[in-house]
Design a protein around this motif. Structure first.
Motif, PDB file in Angstrom:
ATOM      1  N   LYS A 156      -9.747  -2.815   1.468  1.00  0.00           N
ATOM      2  CA  LYS A 156      -9.863  -2.082   2.738  1.00  0.00           C
ATOM      3  C   LYS A 156      -9.552  -0.603   2.536  1.00  0.00           C
ATOM      4  O   LYS A 156      -8.874  -0.208   1.593  1.00  0.00           O
ATOM      5  CB  LYS A 156      -8.946  -2.681   3.798  1.00  0.00           C
ATOM      6  CG  LYS A 156      -7.471  -2.591   3.463  1.00  0.00           C
ATOM      7  CD  LYS A 156      -6.614  -3.251   4.528  1.00  0.00           C
ATOM      8  CE  LYS A 156      -5.153  -3.166   4.122  1.00  0.00           C
ATOM      9  NZ  LYS A 156      -4.281  -3.791   5.082  1.00  0.00           N
ATOM     10  N   TRP A 157     -10.055   0.204   3.455  1.00  0.00           N
ATOM     11  CA  TRP A 157      -9.778   1.634   3.445  1.00  0.00           C
ATOM     12  C   TRP A 157      -8.379   1.885   3.984  1.00  0.00           C
ATOM     13  O   TRP A 157      -7.934   1.204   4.914  1.00  0.00           O
ATOM     14  CB  TRP A 157     -10.797   2.395   4.300  1.00  0.00           C
ATOM     15  CG  TRP A 157     -12.137   2.435   3.650  1.00  0.00           C
ATOM     16  CD1 TRP A 157     -13.247   1.725   3.998  1.00  0.00           C
ATOM     17  CD2 TRP A 157     -12.499   3.225   2.521  1.00  0.00           C
ATOM     18  NE1 TRP A 157     -14.273   2.016   3.157  1.00  0.00           N
ATOM     19  CE2 TRP A 157     -13.847   2.946   2.233  1.00  0.00           C
ATOM     20  CE3 TRP A 157     -11.818   4.135   1.720  1.00  0.00           C
ATOM     21  CZ2 TRP A 157     -14.522   3.541   1.181  1.00  0.00           C
ATOM     22  CZ3 TRP A 157     -12.490   4.740   0.673  1.00  0.00           C
ATOM     23  CH2 TRP A 157     -13.830   4.438   0.420  1.00  0.00           C
TER      24      TRP A 157
ATOM     25  N   TYR B 231      -3.643   0.794  -8.698  1.00  0.00           N
ATOM     26  CA  TYR B 231      -4.075  -0.600  -8.834  1.00  0.00           C
ATOM     27  C   TYR B 231      -3.319  -1.365  -9.919  1.00  0.00           C
ATOM     28  O   TYR B 231      -3.067  -2.544  -9.769  1.00  0.00           O
ATOM     29  CB  TYR B 231      -5.570  -0.663  -9.171  1.00  0.00           C
ATOM     30  CG  TYR B 231      -6.476  -0.023  -8.148  1.00  0.00           C
ATOM     31  CD1 TYR B 231      -6.465  -0.425  -6.816  1.00  0.00           C
ATOM     32  CD2 TYR B 231      -7.345   0.992  -8.520  1.00  0.00           C
ATOM     33  CE1 TYR B 231      -7.308   0.158  -5.880  1.00  0.00           C
ATOM     34  CE2 TYR B 231      -8.198   1.578  -7.585  1.00  0.00           C
ATOM     35  CZ  TYR B 231      -8.170   1.160  -6.276  1.00  0.00           C
ATOM     36  OH  TYR B 231      -9.002   1.742  -5.354  1.00  0.00           O
TER      37      TYR B 231
ATOM     38  N   ASP C  97      -5.565   4.805   5.376  1.00  0.00           N
ATOM     39  CA  ASP C  97      -5.328   6.136   5.930  1.00  0.00           C
ATOM     40  C   ASP C  97      -3.962   6.614   5.463  1.00  0.00           C
ATOM     41  O   ASP C  97      -3.011   5.830   5.406  1.00  0.00           O
ATOM     42  CB  ASP C  97      -5.366   6.102   7.463  1.00  0.00           C
ATOM     43  CG  ASP C  97      -6.717   5.684   8.018  1.00  0.00           C
ATOM     44  OD1 ASP C  97      -7.718   5.769   7.280  1.00  0.00           O
ATOM     45  OD2 ASP C  97      -6.768   5.280   9.190  1.00  0.00           O
TER      46      ASP C  97
ATOM     47  N   LYS D 274      -9.347   7.249   5.502  1.00  0.00           N
ATOM     48  CA  LYS D 274     -10.035   6.746   4.311  1.00  0.00           C
ATOM     49  C   LYS D 274      -9.617   7.522   3.060  1.00  0.00           C
ATOM     50  O   LYS D 274     -10.430   7.846   2.215  1.00  0.00           O
ATOM     51  CB  LYS D 274     -11.555   6.794   4.508  1.00  0.00           C
ATOM     52  CG  LYS D 274     -12.042   5.834   5.580  1.00  0.00           C
ATOM     53  CD  LYS D 274     -13.515   6.023   5.873  1.00  0.00           C
ATOM     54  CE  LYS D 274     -14.330   5.074   5.038  1.00  0.00           C
ATOM     55  NZ  LYS D 274     -15.753   5.107   5.429  1.00  0.00           N
TER      56      LYS D 274
ATOM     57  N   THR E 220       0.836  -1.204   0.000  1.00  0.00           N
ATOM     58  CA  THR E 220       0.000   0.000   0.000  1.00  0.00           C
ATOM     59  C   THR E 220       0.873   1.257   0.000  1.00  0.00           C
ATOM     60  O   THR E 220       0.410   2.338   0.344  1.00  0.00           O
ATOM     61  CB  THR E 220      -0.945   0.007   1.211  1.00  0.00           C
ATOM     62  OG1 THR E 220      -0.173  -0.129   2.408  1.00  0.00           O
ATOM     63  CG2 THR E 220      -1.980  -1.113   1.115  1.00  0.00           C
TER      64      THR E 220
ATOM     65  N   ASP F  90       1.441   5.609   3.723  1.00  0.00           N
ATOM     66  CA  ASP F  90       0.335   4.806   4.219  1.00  0.00           C
ATOM     67  C   ASP F  90       0.485   4.655   5.734  1.00  0.00           C
ATOM     68  O   ASP F  90       1.578   4.319   6.225  1.00  0.00           O
ATOM     69  CB  ASP F  90       0.316   3.432   3.553  1.00  0.00           C
ATOM     70  CG  ASP F  90      -0.863   2.612   4.012  1.00  0.00           C
ATOM     71  OD1 ASP F  90      -1.986   2.894   3.567  1.00  0.00           O
ATOM     72  OD2 ASP F  90      -0.650   1.710   4.852  1.00  0.00           O
TER      73      ASP F  90
ATOM     74  N   TYR G 205      -8.524   3.350  -1.148  1.00  0.00           N
ATOM     75  CA  TYR G 205      -9.133   2.036  -0.989  1.00  0.00           C
ATOM     76  C   TYR G 205      -8.358   1.066  -1.863  1.00  0.00           C
ATOM     77  O   TYR G 205      -8.253   1.251  -3.083  1.00  0.00           O
ATOM     78  CB  TYR G 205     -10.607   2.075  -1.415  1.00  0.00           C
ATOM     79  CG  TYR G 205     -11.329   0.782  -1.142  1.00  0.00           C
ATOM     80  CD1 TYR G 205     -11.824   0.500   0.122  1.00  0.00           C
ATOM     81  CD2 TYR G 205     -11.492  -0.160  -2.149  1.00  0.00           C
ATOM     82  CE1 TYR G 205     -12.476  -0.692   0.386  1.00  0.00           C
ATOM     83  CE2 TYR G 205     -12.145  -1.354  -1.907  1.00  0.00           C
ATOM     84  CZ  TYR G 205     -12.643  -1.617  -0.641  1.00  0.00           C
ATOM     85  OH  TYR G 205     -13.284  -2.793  -0.382  1.00  0.00           O
ATOM     86  N   LYS G 206      -7.773   0.053  -1.233  1.00  0.00           N
ATOM     87  CA  LYS G 206      -6.957  -0.917  -1.961  1.00  0.00           C
ATOM     88  C   LYS G 206      -6.925  -2.225  -1.192  1.00  0.00           C
ATOM     89  O   LYS G 206      -6.934  -2.217   0.043  1.00  0.00           O
ATOM     90  CB  LYS G 206      -5.530  -0.363  -2.142  1.00  0.00           C
ATOM     91  CG  LYS G 206      -4.639  -1.190  -3.051  1.00  0.00           C
ATOM     92  CD  LYS G 206      -3.300  -0.493  -3.276  1.00  0.00           C
ATOM     93  CE  LYS G 206      -2.389  -1.326  -4.146  1.00  0.00           C
ATOM     94  NZ  LYS G 206      -1.078  -0.697  -4.339  1.00  0.00           N
TER      95      LYS G 206
ATOM     96  N   TYR H 246      -0.845   4.123  -3.990  1.00  0.00           N
ATOM     97  CA  TYR H 246      -2.296   3.959  -4.071  1.00  0.00           C
ATOM     98  C   TYR H 246      -2.756   3.845  -5.525  1.00  0.00           C
ATOM     99  O   TYR H 246      -3.642   4.550  -5.977  1.00  0.00           O
ATOM    100  CB  TYR H 246      -2.997   5.121  -3.374  1.00  0.00           C
ATOM    101  CG  TYR H 246      -2.937   5.103  -1.858  1.00  0.00           C
ATOM    102  CD1 TYR H 246      -2.070   4.280  -1.148  1.00  0.00           C
ATOM    103  CD2 TYR H 246      -3.757   5.937  -1.122  1.00  0.00           C
ATOM    104  CE1 TYR H 246      -2.020   4.282   0.228  1.00  0.00           C
ATOM    105  CE2 TYR H 246      -3.727   5.950   0.267  1.00  0.00           C
ATOM    106  CZ  TYR H 246      -2.856   5.123   0.936  1.00  0.00           C
ATOM    107  OH  TYR H 246      -2.820   5.138   2.308  1.00  0.00           O
TER     108      TYR H 246
END
Length: 170
Positions: A150-151, A30, A153, A143, A25, A120, A146-147, A28
């Motif tokens: 899960k959310w 995909y 921070d 939040k 993470t 992260d 989202y990856k 952020y």
């Protein structure tokens, strides 16, 4: 050995970055980036006058760091946001520390006032690295991403650089 990155390093940089996308993470995103995207990124760094440093071990790039604009508005021109990535097989060797120390030196030489890190909130290794070098925690955006189902921070850290001798509003 630390040196400035070049086109020949982009495949290794891409491998390190895509591993971070697919397995952590720390980024952020995909989908893995392509060599064409990484080349455009590198060319933009050069055009903007931003450094790209690589750490080489046995003639292989095993880490890299850079910085860029924090925000697009003119009043942010003395603030930069950086990134530092180390190949998964070479973590724990202080490569990130060495790279980031050199990047801070360059940022000071270039007259920036603040270096920002977006980390992260669960990345304890990166948070520790930054704290060890004198970064202070500035806050958390809950939040923010989202990856992996899960959310996430996002913790912001900052480092106070020397700043410009004569800041201006031009």
């Amino acid at each position: 050995m630390i040196r400035h990155g070049n086109y020949e390093d982009l495949t290794a940089i891409l491998d390190i970055y895509n591993d971070a996308i697919l397995n952590t993470t720390a980024v952020y995103s995909y989908k893995p980036h392509t060599l064409k995207e990484r080349t455009a990124w590198f060319e933009q760094k050069k055009a903007d006058g931003f450094p790209l440093l690589v750490f080489e071990e046995n003639n292989v790039v095993v880490g890299f760091t850079t910085f860029g604009y924090f925000r697009a508005w003119p009043a942010y021109k003395y603030t930069i946001e950086h990134s530092v990535y180390v190949h998964t097989d070479h973590r724990g060797k202080h490569i990130g520390t060495i790279l980031l120390q050199e990047l801070i030196r360059i940022a000071n030489d270039q007259g920036y006032a603040t270096m920002v890190a977006g980390i992260d909130a669960n990345n304890e290794g990166s948070k520790l690295l930054h704290e060890k070098l004198g970064f202070t925690k500035s806050g958390i955006i809950e939040k923010a991403g989202y990856k992996f189902g899960k959310w996430l921070d996002l913790a912001f850290y900052q480092y106070r650089l020397l700043g410009p001798n004569n800041p201006n509003e031009e």
